[in-house]
Design an enzyme around this catalytic site. Structure first.
Site, short mmCIF file in Angstrom:
data_model
loop_
_atom_site.label_atom_id
_atom_site.label_comp_id
_atom_site.label_asym_id
_atom_site.label_seq_id
_atom_site.Cartn_x
_atom_site.Cartn_y
_atom_site.Cartn_z
N GLY A 1 0.83 -1.19 0.00
CA GLY A 1 0.00 0.00 0.00
C GLY A 1 0.86 1.23 0.00
O GLY A 1 2.08 1.16 -0.19
N ASP B 1 -7.08 6.44 10.60
CA ASP B 1 -7.00 5.91 9.23
C ASP B 1 -7.93 4.72 9.06
O ASP B 1 -7.52 3.65 8.61
CB ASP B 1 -5.56 5.54 8.88
CG ASP B 1 -5.35 5.33 7.38
OD1 ASP B 1 -6.15 5.90 6.60
OD2 ASP B 1 -4.41 4.63 6.99
#
Length: 878
Positions: free
Chosen positions: A94, A207
């Site tokens: 990611g 997040d």
């Protein structure tokens, strides 16, 4: 990583060029990079960002030109060591870095973890300094739905890494894709429990997104990356001057407006992100930025676009063939809940995650939600939907009264119709009474305070029905109805170990009366499976009261009679799921009386397991049968059976088999809660199974398992007592669970938390021990609580207090051995206490080890030692 010789790249320039590159086709990006006249550090960072970016088109960065080659090289870490861990395989990548599966190789234990290696371009020293501080705080996170961060360090090539709990699951949006709306909300409620718990520890995730919320094959949510977002954020969330161009850890599609603006973040930030996730799970699309082509556009949409009301989404915009039906269910409460969570001003969102979760629970249970104005019409409509039977019954009552007045006037003119009118009125009154008892009473059973209300309702109606029976000339059909009502009352009153009014004496009288009336009326029984169902439950309630009085043989005889009677009922109604459930319940209870751990039983383990096998087969068939009337009850009962199997194996000393069955019991109970979140009895059931699992894990020396299991029980008790402070069962369960939870916390070196929990256990046990007829087990449990207190106090350095607790524990255990010298458990706990004293009082180590050896020898002579106690005795030379 940036070395001292390599300046930090210009992040504003990197962000601008990154956005430009994303606007190009994948095949043109390498040429774009080659043509740039920029600093090598900027180019390297830009290549890394593009390599880790996965396009909306699904393009695989591992196959994309030189950037892909760079990423493939970075992912080739198989066999590399990270402290005590060795890389097994890559799990994914990611924007922050790569994630690998790793196994423990230092021999301390066998297990797997996930290791996240951060990308180059980050200041590893700053990251690790920040994370070193955060890790002390994160160590407090002990929650079943939060994946723990266990370690951190630098790789051999100088990159920061984090070692996390390995979770084998899929992102929550994928897991929810094929689930009904209630099941999706149940997943979100698991997540809100985790986030709310962290907020109470003064931690914010910052997040929340699908990739950070995984769902296991067992339907358990696990929240990842808690603390990493803050640990890698160079700005630390401070200051209002930060901008989108700063190196800040958030995902634009799920970020809150204040994150995008670079303002200080707090719990409201997580609430907004939860709103985005919930919106996506229910609709399949995001609330804003659905057309955004770049991260910058997605971030701007958070600030500029108003979230689309979910129920107004057009059919073609949502990839859901059932969207029209789903959209109708979103209209109203869920619309308002989502839009409140997604308010752009933080002070207009839910004040807490708990408040958001409570609105979701209210929606599921049919109660008003706070996100909608509580107008009279709205509150009334929710009441009517929850209590359709009550409203219908009240309407019938009014009609009956009006009919009575009209009948009276009619009789004044036509006396010959009096008998017919009276009979019709009697029929209506009986119908009304039955509706009130059956429909309304059952509807409130599992709501907070519902049992007390149901008991009162049944008692009042039975008084009326008894008078009606006397006036009606002993109508056999009415006797059958009254028998079922008495059975219902006994079912509420008799202690069933889960959720009852704890009135065994009154329950026994009502069960006996019901049994007499059932036997008298079977020949004229209505063509109704409920007659046999409640006859069976009368036998079961009476059997429970006999067992409580020590009359096991009488209790088993009642269950045998119930077995015969239910087989007759099933011969008439073979496909009735409620009768099949009751038959399975009778088999289960028979097995439990044959052999179990805490309750009185005959000690015939093989016969008990055989009965459990038969019951399990019935409930497994019911759980997979779409015609089942109560599928959640079938799943719940599968958990009950697995837990009972576990207790038989625990009693035999086969701890690993016991732990396996108990873990299965917990999983079934959690599945039942997801299916029926408003049912208090289902939640009570999870408490007992999770507590038993925790105790078994402690005996195996599996401390983490024990903490996770007992924490599940503790959290459910928090919920139960929040929902119904008068819930006597939850109060009693908390005192029992406190012992196991406190011991687990002490064993996991959380002494302060352990002492708080153990205070509750000690206070309750002291009161029970003060009773003149207190069983030896009460004194033994009190001594175990004080042993755990001693361990926690020693960890805190409070040695004088620890010595006093240990002395009190020893005195209590020795007193039990004098009264019950052949109780192996008491000698086992004396051995454990002596081992603790040997470890914490070095000057007397030899004496305490000798006492531990003697105590364990006493126990082993009575019953084979197992688990940690066997290991301790063997270490002492036993």
């Amino acid at each position: 990583m940036n070395s001292k010789d390599s300046p930090t790249p210009d992040w504003q320039l990197v962000r601008r060029l990154f956005d430009e590159a994303l606007g190009l086709p994948v095949g043109e990006r390498d040429a774009f990079l080659a043509a740039l006249d920029v600093d090598p550090g900027v180019r390297a960072e830009l290549q890394s960002l593009l390599a880790h970016h996965i396009d909306d088109t699904g393009a695989d960065p591992l196959r994309a030109g030189p950037a892909g080659a760079q990423l493939r090289a970075s992912l080739n870490r198989e066999g590399e060591r990270f402290g005590a861990w060795e890389i097994v395989k890559v799990l994914g990548s990611g924007g922050m870095g790569e994630v690998f599966q790793a196994r423990r190789v230092d021999g301390s234990f066998v297990g797997f973890s996930a290791i996240k290696v951060l990308k180059r371009g980050m200041d590893s020293t700053a990251v690790l300094e920040r994370f070193s501080h955060e890790r002390h705080i994160l160590g407090r996170l002990e929650h079943p739905h939060i994946a723990r961060i266990m370690d951190a360090g630098l790789s051999v090539d100088g990159l920061p890494y984090f070692v996390m709990e390995y979770v084998d699951g899929v992102p929550i949006d994928m897991a929810a894709r094929s689930l009904p709306l209630e099941a999706r909300l149940a997943l979100v409620l698991q997540l809100t429990d985790a986030v709310a718990y962290a907020h109470r520890q003064l931690l914010v995730h910052r997040d929340l997104k699908p990739g950070n919320v995984l769902v296991t094959a067992q339907g358990q949510v696990k929240l990842l990356d808690f603390g990493i977002a803050k640990a890698i954020d160079p700005l630390g969330g401070e200051g209002a001057e930060a901008t989108l161009d700063a190196q800040r850890a958030f995902t634009p599609n799920y970020a809150s407006p204040e994150q995008v603006r670079g303002e200080r973040v707090g719990t409201a930030t997580d609430i907004y992100s939860l709103g985005v996730l919930l919106y996506q799970l229910l609709t399949g699309v995001r609330p804003t930025g659905r057309d955004a082509a770049t991260p910058a556009e997605a971030a701007r949409s958070v600030l500029d676009e108003a979230p689309t009301r979910p129920s107004s989404l057009a059919e073609g915009t949502v990839d859901d063939p059932q969207w029209l039906a789903t959209r109708a269910r979103l209209q109203g409460d869920l619309d308002n809940i989502l839009l409140k969570a997604l308010e752009k001003p933080a002070d207009r969102r839910y004040e807490t995650v708990d408040a958001l979760a409570q609105d979701l629970r209210n929606y599921l249970a049919g109660f008003p939600v706070s996100a909608r104005a509580a107008s009279r019409g709205y509150v009334l409509s929710k009441f009517v939907r929850r209590h359709r039977a009550l409203v219908a019954a009240s309407t019938l009552a009014l009609l009956a009264m009006l009919g009575g007045l009209a009948g009276t006037a009619w009789q004044a003119h036509r006396a010959e119709l009096a008998l017919e009118v009276a009979q019709l009125r009697l029929k209506d009154i009986r119908s009304l009474s039955k509706d009130m008892v059956v429909r309304y009473g059952d509807a409130v059973t599992h709501l907070p305070g519902g049992l007390k209300l149901k008991e009162q309702l049944l008692t009042d109606n039975l008084g009326y029905l008894d008078r009606l029976l006397a006036e009606s000339g002993d109508d056999p059909a009415l006797r059958g109805e009254i028998a079922m009502a008495y059975a219902r009352l006994a079912d509420v009153q008799v202690d069933n170990g889960l959720n009852s009014m704890q009135r065994d004496e009154a329950g026994a009288r009502n069960a006996e009366r019901a049994l007499r009336m059932f036997a008298d009326t079977e020949s004229v029984a209505p063509n109704d499976a409920a007659f046999y169902l409640w006859w069976g439950r009368s036998y079961k309630a009476h059997a429970r009261t006999l067992r409580a009085g020590g009359k096991l043989d009488g209790a088993l005889a009642e269950l045998a009679a119930a077995d015969v009677m239910l087989r007759r009922g099933l011969a008439r109604f073979p496909s009735n799921s409620l009768l099949r459930q009751e038959f399975g319940s009778i088999l289960f209870m028979t097995g439990q009386m044959k052999d179990t751990l805490v309750l009185a039983s005959k000690g015939r383990g093989d016969e008990a397991l055989a009965a459990f096998d038969q019951a399990h087969a019935i409930y497994l068939a019911l759980a997979t049968d779409k015609s089942s009337a109560e599928p959640y009850a079938d799943v719940f009962q599968l958990g009950t059976i697995e837990g009972a199997r576990g207790l038989v194996y625990f009693k035999r000393g086969e701890l690993e088999r016991a732990r396996s069955f108990m873990a299965s019991a917990v999983a079934f109970r959690e599945q039942a809660i997801a299916m029926e979140p408003g049912n208090m009895a289902v939640r009570n059931g999870l408490v007992s199974e999770a507590s038993n699992l925790g105790a078994t894990c402690l005996d195996l020396g599996q401390v983490r398992c024990a903490v996770e299991a007992t924490t599940k029980a503790w959290q459910q008790l928090d919920f139960l007592q929040r929902e119904d402070p008068q819930n006597a069962e939850a109060t009693r369960s908390r005192a029992n669970t406190a012992l196991h939870h406190g011991r687990a916390l002490a064993a996991s070196h959380q002494p302060r938390a352990a002492l708080e929990v153990l205070k509750l256990s000690e206070s309750d046990l002291i009161q029970r021990a003060a009773a003149s007829n207190a069983a030896p087990a009460v004194h033994t449990r009190l001594a175990r609580a004080r042993t755990a207190q001693a361990a926690a106090l020693w960890q805190l350095g409070r040695r004088a207090e620890a010595g006093q607790a240990a002395q009190a524990a020893r005195a209590g255990l020795l007193a039990v051995t004098e009264k019950s010298p052949n109780d192996p458990a008491t000698w086992t706990w004396l051995g454990e206490l002596a081992m603790l004293q040997a470890e914490t009082v070095p000057a007397e180590r030899t004496r305490w080890r000798a006492q531990a050896r003697d105590a364990y020898a006493h126990s082993a002579a009575l019953k084979p030692l197992v688990g940690v106690h066997l290991a301790a005795w063997q270490a002492l030379g036993g």
